[in-house]
Scaffold this motif. Structure first.
Motif, PDB file in Angstrom:
ATOM      1  N   GLU A 175       0.809  -1.216   0.000  1.00  0.00           N
ATOM      2  CA  GLU A 175       0.000   0.000   0.000  1.00  0.00           C
ATOM      3  C   GLU A 175       0.845   1.270   0.000  1.00  0.00           C
ATOM      4  O   GLU A 175       0.311   2.380  -0.051  1.00  0.00           O
ATOM      5  N   PHE A 176       2.174   1.123   0.015  1.00  0.00           N
ATOM      6  CA  PHE A 176       3.034   2.286   0.188  1.00  0.00           C
ATOM      7  C   PHE A 176       3.561   2.794  -1.150  1.00  0.00           C
ATOM      8  O   PHE A 176       3.736   2.040  -2.103  1.00  0.00           O
ATOM      9  N   THR A 177       3.807   4.097  -1.194  1.00  0.00           N
ATOM     10  CA  THR A 177       4.329   4.723  -2.400  1.00  0.00           C
ATOM     11  C   THR A 177       5.849   4.582  -2.455  1.00  0.00           C
ATOM     12  O   THR A 177       6.501   4.276  -1.447  1.00  0.00           O
ATOM     13  N   SER A 178       6.416   4.816  -3.628  1.00  0.00           N
ATOM     14  CA  SER A 178       7.873   4.775  -3.762  1.00  0.00           C
ATOM     15  C   SER A 178       8.529   5.815  -2.868  1.00  0.00           C
ATOM     16  O   SER A 178       9.610   5.582  -2.319  1.00  0.00           O
ATOM     17  N   GLY A 179       7.877   6.963  -2.689  1.00  0.00           N
ATOM     18  CA  GLY A 179       8.424   7.988  -1.805  1.00  0.00           C
ATOM     19  C   GLY A 179       8.515   7.545  -0.361  1.00  0.00           C
ATOM     20  O   GLY A 179       9.441   7.912   0.361  1.00  0.00           O
ATOM     21  N   GLU A 180       7.547   6.715   0.069  1.00  0.00           N
ATOM     22  CA  GLU A 180       7.568   6.209   1.443  1.00  0.00           C
ATOM     23  C   GLU A 180       8.591   5.094   1.624  1.00  0.00           C
ATOM     24  O   GLU A 180       9.103   4.882   2.730  1.00  0.00           O
ATOM     25  N   LEU A 181       8.908   4.391   0.537  1.00  0.00           N
ATOM     26  CA  LEU A 181       9.806   3.236   0.634  1.00  0.00           C
ATOM     27  C   LEU A 181      11.263   3.585   0.382  1.00  0.00           C
ATOM     28  O   LEU A 181      12.151   2.762   0.637  1.00  0.00           O
ATOM     29  N   VAL A 182      11.529   4.775  -0.114  1.00  0.00           N
ATOM     30  CA  VAL A 182      12.902   5.090  -0.510  1.00  0.00           C
ATOM     31  C   VAL A 182      13.845   5.134   0.689  1.00  0.00           C
ATOM     32  O   VAL A 182      15.002   4.696   0.591  1.00  0.00           O
ATOM     33  N   ALA A 183      13.398   5.632   1.836  1.00  0.00           N
ATOM     34  CA  ALA A 183      14.287   5.729   3.003  1.00  0.00           C
ATOM     35  C   ALA A 183      14.760   4.356   3.486  1.00  0.00           C
ATOM     36  O   ALA A 183      15.966   4.151   3.675  1.00  0.00           O
ATOM     37  N   PRO A 184      13.858   3.375   3.702  1.00  0.00           N
ATOM     38  CA  PRO A 184      14.365   2.052   4.112  1.00  0.00           C
ATOM     39  C   PRO A 184      15.226   1.394   3.045  1.00  0.00           C
ATOM     40  O   PRO A 184      16.147   0.635   3.372  1.00  0.00           O
ATOM     41  N   CYS A 185      14.957   1.668   1.769  1.00  0.00           N
ATOM     42  CA  CYS A 185      15.813   1.107   0.716  1.00  0.00           C
ATOM     43  C   CYS A 185      17.212   1.701   0.778  1.00  0.00           C
ATOM     44  O   CYS A 185      18.205   0.992   0.561  1.00  0.00           O
ATOM     45  N   ILE A 186      17.309   2.986   1.067  1.00  0.00           N
ATOM     46  CA  ILE A 186      18.626   3.616   1.244  1.00  0.00           C
ATOM     47  C   ILE A 186      19.345   2.985   2.431  1.00  0.00           C
ATOM     48  O   ILE A 186      20.534   2.659   2.358  1.00  0.00           O
ATOM     49  N   GLN A 187      18.626   2.810   3.543  1.00  0.00           N
ATOM     50  CA  GLN A 187      19.234   2.204   4.734  1.00  0.00           C
ATOM     51  C   GLN A 187      19.778   0.814   4.417  1.00  0.00           C
ATOM     52  O   GLN A 187      20.886   0.452   4.819  1.00  0.00           O
ATOM     53  N   LEU A 188      18.995   0.038   3.685  1.00  0.00           N
ATOM     54  CA  LEU A 188      19.403  -1.328   3.340  1.00  0.00           C
ATOM     55  C   LEU A 188      20.638  -1.304   2.445  1.00  0.00           C
ATOM     56  O   LEU A 188      21.606  -2.043   2.679  1.00  0.00           O
ATOM     57  N   PHE A 189      20.635  -0.454   1.436  1.00  0.00           N
ATOM     58  CA  PHE A 189      21.757  -0.375   0.506  1.00  0.00           C
ATOM     59  C   PHE A 189      23.027   0.095   1.211  1.00  0.00           C
ATOM     60  O   PHE A 189      24.107  -0.469   1.020  1.00  0.00           O
ATOM     61  N   VAL A 190      22.901   1.121   2.047  1.00  0.00           N
ATOM     62  CA  VAL A 190      24.070   1.658   2.761  1.00  0.00           C
ATOM     63  C   VAL A 190      24.676   0.590   3.670  1.00  0.00           C
ATOM     64  O   VAL A 190      25.896   0.388   3.682  1.00  0.00           O
ATOM     65  N   SER A 191      23.848  -0.104   4.418  1.00  0.00           N
ATOM     66  CA  SER A 191      24.382  -1.110   5.344  1.00  0.00           C
ATOM     67  C   SER A 191      25.025  -2.278   4.601  1.00  0.00           C
ATOM     68  O   SER A 191      26.041  -2.827   5.037  1.00  0.00           O
ATOM     69  N   MET A 192      24.465  -2.654   3.449  1.00  0.00           N
ATOM     70  CA  MET A 192      25.039  -3.749   2.669  1.00  0.00           C
ATOM     71  C   MET A 192      26.403  -3.377   2.088  1.00  0.00           C
ATOM     72  O   MET A 192      27.281  -4.228   1.945  1.00  0.00           O
ATOM     73  N   CYS A 193      26.583  -2.106   1.746  1.00  0.00           N
ATOM     74  CA  CYS A 193      27.842  -1.656   1.139  1.00  0.00           C
ATOM     75  C   CYS A 193      28.911  -1.305   2.175  1.00  0.00           C
ATOM     76  O   CYS A 193      30.093  -1.214   1.822  1.00  0.00           O
ATOM     77  N   THR A 194      28.524  -1.094   3.420  1.00  0.00           N
ATOM     78  CA  THR A 194      29.468  -0.583   4.421  1.00  0.00           C
ATOM     79  C   THR A 194      29.601  -1.512   5.622  1.00  0.00           C
ATOM     80  O   THR A 194      30.648  -2.122   5.831  1.00  0.00           O
ATOM     81  N   SER A 195      28.555  -1.659   6.400  1.00  0.00           N
ATOM     82  CA  SER A 195      28.641  -2.457   7.625  1.00  0.00           C
ATOM     83  C   SER A 195      28.876  -3.931   7.348  1.00  0.00           C
ATOM     84  O   SER A 195      29.663  -4.592   8.046  1.00  0.00           O
ATOM     85  N   LEU A 196      28.190  -4.484   6.339  1.00  0.00           N
ATOM     86  CA  LEU A 196      28.329  -5.918   6.069  1.00  0.00           C
ATOM     87  C   LEU A 196      29.748  -6.301   5.671  1.00  0.00           C
ATOM     88  O   LEU A 196      30.283  -7.279   6.207  1.00  0.00           O
ATOM     89  N   PRO A 197      30.413  -5.596   4.739  1.00  0.00           N
ATOM     90  CA  PRO A 197      31.795  -5.991   4.431  1.00  0.00           C
ATOM     91  C   PRO A 197      32.747  -5.844   5.614  1.00  0.00           C
ATOM     92  O   PRO A 197      33.676  -6.644   5.760  1.00  0.00           O
ATOM     93  N   LEU A 198      32.502  -4.863   6.465  1.00  0.00           N
ATOM     94  CA  LEU A 198      33.341  -4.728   7.665  1.00  0.00           C
ATOM     95  C   LEU A 198      33.140  -5.925   8.591  1.00  0.00           C
ATOM     96  O   LEU A 198      34.101  -6.467   9.146  1.00  0.00           O
ATOM     97  N   LEU A 199      31.885  -6.343   8.759  1.00  0.00           N
ATOM     98  CA  LEU A 199      31.595  -7.507   9.599  1.00  0.00           C
ATOM     99  C   LEU A 199      32.245  -8.761   9.035  1.00  0.00           C
ATOM    100  O   LEU A 199      32.906  -9.523   9.763  1.00  0.00           O
ATOM    101  N   LEU A 200      32.078  -9.015   7.739  1.00  0.00           N
ATOM    102  CA  LEU A 200      32.650 -10.222   7.141  1.00  0.00           C
ATOM    103  C   LEU A 200      34.169 -10.201   7.190  1.00  0.00           C
ATOM    104  O   LEU A 200      34.811 -11.238   7.383  1.00  0.00           O
ATOM    105  N   GLY A 201      34.766  -9.026   7.033  1.00  0.00           N
ATOM    106  CA  GLY A 201      36.218  -8.922   7.180  1.00  0.00           C
ATOM    107  C   GLY A 201      36.660  -9.273   8.585  1.00  0.00           C
ATOM    108  O   GLY A 201      37.657  -9.987   8.776  1.00  0.00           O
ATOM    109  N   ASN A 202      35.926  -8.796   9.576  1.00  0.00           N
ATOM    110  CA  ASN A 202      36.241  -9.140  10.971  1.00  0.00           C
ATOM    111  C   ASN A 202      36.140 -10.649  11.200  1.00  0.00           C
ATOM    112  O   ASN A 202      36.988 -11.248  11.879  1.00  0.00           O
ATOM    113  N   ILE A 203      35.090 -11.263  10.653  1.00  0.00           N
ATOM    114  CA  ILE A 203      34.889 -12.706  10.852  1.00  0.00           C
ATOM    115  C   ILE A 203      36.013 -13.511  10.209  1.00  0.00           C
ATOM    116  O   ILE A 203      36.588 -14.419  10.826  1.00  0.00           O
ATOM    117  N   LEU A 204      36.351 -13.189   8.954  1.00  0.00           N
ATOM    118  CA  LEU A 204      37.411 -13.934   8.270  1.00  0.00           C
ATOM    119  C   LEU A 204      38.757 -13.726   8.957  1.00  0.00           C
ATOM    120  O   LEU A 204      39.540 -14.673   9.107  1.00  0.00           O
TER     121      LEU A 204
END
Length: 321
Positions: A175-204
């Motif tokens: 039921e949500f518009t693209s304008g309402e969904l853009v913020a969580p999509c940005i959050q998801l993209f940012v965390s995947m490009c930044t926090s996730l590689p740092l975490l996987l580097g720490n684990i390895l």
């Protein structure tokens, strides 16, 4: 030892005990908004509904996301198959995370705008992990957020008619518009490009350098081990909150507008932390990490994938971060 102290470099009160960090994460009088202007108290019901919708879309498309994780790993590992020495972080972990992140927002890893998208993600990340009173940092983050929002709005609108963009298509069926969904999509993209590689580097790095560790796991890692990795190796040293009103926590009085840095890594190691308590690396409450399932899938899959294709992997020098 004092568990709530002022930090001049971060311009924030630092909170380090597990009990106090949990109390602030759960308290709606503390806002996750950056900057010095306090937001209204309590979670916004509309935002809560959007977060539930995004979480449901991620869970429903879990198999599709994990398939892309495997697909994006294969060419990277094939390219390193005859290489005796390579940089684990920059040659494998970082590009893999970026490729998966781009797929999730409906972009091909070969897209001409890849560099700009990833650079924008890091600009946003640096603000969330730094001092928002730093004017150049804040200006860069605002510009990057605006640019990401413009790019993602167009992609979200296109996803209504593109069945191959499974995650975005699922988001746009609600039921949500693209304008309402853009913020969580940005959050998801940012965390995947930044926090996730740092975490996987720490684990390895942990698996390859700790003498008590067995060889890299050749099967997907069990949930208990993943949670311990997240507790001890999570990349986020701090997350920040703003007091939206005068609040007292464990005898300390925060004033409206105060910035609070929650020391997640310290709280996760707090000797007074209850044994049954969950770690805080993915947040808690209405600001918990939206991409938590993706993070756990990556932790289960990535070490096993490397062990299968690079069974004799070892660190020759340097540190994976």
């Amino acid at each position: 030892m004092e568990t709530i102290v002022w930090s001049d470099p971060l311009a924030a009160w630092l909170v380090s005990s597990h009990e106090d960090v949990v109390a602030i994460l759960k308290d709606p009088r503390f806002s996750a908004a950056q900057g010095r202007s306090p937001a209204p108290c309590g979670p916004d019901p509309a935002q809560t509904a959007i977060r539930r919708h995004v979480s449901s879309a991620i869970s429903t498309n879990g198999e599709w996301i994990q398939d892309h994780m495997r697909t994006e790993a294969n060419p990277l590992l094939a390219g390193l198959s005859n290489t005796s020495s390579f940089d684990l972080q920059s040659d494998l972990i970082q590009p893999w995370c970026e490729n998966v992140a781009l797929r999730l927002i409906g972009q091909r890893p070969s897209t001409s705008g890849r560099r700009e998208l990833v650079r924008a993600a890091w600009s946003v990340f640096r603000l969330t992990s730094g001092n928002p009173s730093n004017a150049p940092l804040a200006d860069n983050a605002r510009s990057a957020t605006t640019w990401l929002a413009t790019s993602l709005l167009e992609t979200l609108d296109d996803a209504r008619t593109h069945a191959d963009q499974r995650l975005l298509s699922a988001l746009m069926k609600g039921e949500f518009t693209s304008g309402e969904l853009v913020a969580p999509c940005i959050q998801l993209f940012v965390s995947m490009c930044t926090s996730l590689p740092l975490l996987l580097g720490n684990i390895l790095h942990h698996l390859l350098t700790s003498p008590e560790n067995p060889p890299l796991p050749k099967r997907q890692t069990c949930p208990h081990t993943i949670e311990e990795w997240l507790r001890l190796l999570g990349p986020a040293q701090y997350v920040y909150r703003i007091a939206t009103t005068n609040v007292t926590v464990n005898g300390h009085s925060f004033h409206q507008g105060d910035r609070i840095g929650l020391a997640l890594s310290t709280a996760n190691r707090d000797p007074d932390r209850p044994l049954e308590a969950r770690h805080l690396s993915l947040g808690m409450g209405h600001h918990a990490c939206l991409g938590a399932p993706i993070v756990r899938w990556a932790c289960a899959f990535f070490p096993a994938m490397i062990a299968e294709r690079k069974p004799n992997l070892s660190l020759s020098s340097g540190v994976v971060r």
